[in-house]
Design an enzyme around this catalytic site. Structure first.
Site, short mmCIF file in Angstrom:
data_model
loop_
_atom_site.label_atom_id
_atom_site.label_comp_id
_atom_site.label_asym_id
_atom_site.label_seq_id
_atom_site.Cartn_x
_atom_site.Cartn_y
_atom_site.Cartn_z
N ARG A 123 0.53 -0.99 -0.08
CA ARG A 123 0.04 0.30 0.39
C ARG A 123 0.96 1.51 -0.10
O ARG A 123 0.64 2.24 -0.38
CB ARG A 123 -0.87 0.15 0.95
CG ARG A 123 -1.96 -0.61 0.27
CD ARG A 123 -3.04 -1.08 2.20
NE ARG A 123 -2.18 -2.49 3.02
CZ ARG A 123 -2.55 -3.09 3.87
NH1 ARG A 123 -3.36 -2.39 4.70
NH2 ARG A 123 -2.47 -3.08 4.36
N GLU A 179 4.69 -10.32 15.31
CA GLU A 179 4.31 -10.49 17.00
C GLU A 179 4.60 -12.23 16.83
O GLU A 179 4.74 -12.49 17.72
CB GLU A 179 2.79 -10.25 16.69
CG GLU A 179 2.58 -10.55 17.46
CD GLU A 179 0.30 -9.89 17.81
OE1 GLU A 179 -0.02 -10.04 16.66
OE2 GLU A 179 -0.03 -10.76 18.73
P1 AMP Z 1 4.37 -2.30 11.63
O1 AMP Z 1 6.02 -2.79 11.10
O2 AMP Z 1 4.09 -2.43 12.58
O3 AMP Z 1 4.82 -0.64 11.68
O4 AMP Z 1 3.36 -2.33 10.59
C1 AMP Z 1 3.20 -2.03 9.21
C2 AMP Z 1 2.76 -2.68 8.34
O5 AMP Z 1 1.64 -3.38 8.26
C3 AMP Z 1 2.15 -1.23 7.48
O6 AMP Z 1 2.80 -1.95 6.14
C4 AMP Z 1 0.40 -1.71 7.63
O7 AMP Z 1 -0.42 -1.35 6.40
C5 AMP Z 1 0.53 -2.54 8.23
N1 AMP Z 1 -0.29 -2.96 9.69
C6 AMP Z 1 -0.40 -2.99 10.64
N2 AMP Z 1 -0.98 -2.62 10.77
C7 AMP Z 1 -2.12 -2.14 10.26
C8 AMP Z 1 -3.84 -2.43 10.71
N3 AMP Z 1 -4.58 -2.40 12.32
N4 AMP Z 1 -4.73 -2.13 9.63
C9 AMP Z 1 -3.82 -2.49 8.65
N5 AMP Z 1 -2.95 -2.03 8.07
C10 AMP Z 1 -2.21 -2.99 8.73
#
Ligand code: AMP
Length: 173
Positions: free
Chosen positions: A61, A98
């Site tokens: 995205r 996770e």
């Molecule tokens: P992070 O590495 O934990 O910051 O996760 C970010 C990535 O995971 C991004 O590419 C987001 O599109 C996706 N992502 C993580 N959590 C969500 C959520 N609750 N809703 C939508 N996309 C998420």
């Protein structure tokens, strides 16, 4: 300040992709040209102010927002892709999820030494993905001038993971 049109359009989908996750679905934003244009323009303005010389979009995205931002600024667009997708010589960075790990990769020539890179994704959660993309940029001898996204899930403290990099989110949820 004009109203952020995307704010009303992000849709919550509970228990996707697994139990306990509240997924932020941006597809209604993509279906609304005025909202998408406004979001792209706002992140592009931040990237310009940070002196971005290349936009790095995180699969998948981050590509949707990153490519039009790069066009807007008339700078190159570089992809940070998931493991195994890039055809040419590349470097990889692993980051923790996770459960388990994920890997992002970039082509070795997608960042030029000394170039200022602005990293784009749709959403900042824990910051693990963005931090891995930042490590790729730095291994290619670029510097990260900022990170921009549509949504920040502030309760996951992604900004703390990205300490040292300016973070801009159009909305905090
Ligand atoms: P992070 O590495 O934990 O910051 O996760 C970010 C990535 O995971 C991004 O590419 C987001 O599109 C996706 N992502 C993580 N959590 C969500 C959520 N609750 N809703 C939508 N996309 C998420």
């Amino acid at each position: 300040m004009a109203e952020l049109l995307a704010a009303k359009l992000v849709r919550d989908v509970p228990d996707f992709p697994k139990q306990g996750i509240l997924f932020k679905d941006i597809t209604p934003v993509l279906e609304d040209p005025a909202a998408l244009k406004q979001a792209v323009n706002l992140i592009a303005a931040d990237a310009r102010a940070k002196g971005a010389e290349v936009i790095v979009g995180i699969e998948s995205r981050g590509f949707i927002f990153g490519a039009p931002i790069a066009l807007h600024l008339h700078v190159p667009f570089a992809m940070a892709r998931k493991l195994g997708k890039l055809p040419y010589d590349k470097i990889s960075e692993e980051y923790a999820l996770e459960y388990g790990t994920n890997t992002v990769e970039m082509h070795i020539d997608s960042i030029k030494p000394g170039q200022k890179a602005y990293i784009v994704d749709d959403l900042l959660a824990t910051g693990g993905t963005a931090a891995a993309a930042a490590r790729l940029v730095e291994r290619l001898k670029g510097s990260v001038c900022g990170f921009g996204c549509l949504i920040e899930l502030s309760f996951l403290h992604g900004r703390e993971t990205l300490l040292g990099y300016p973070v801009t989110a159009l909305m905090e949820l």
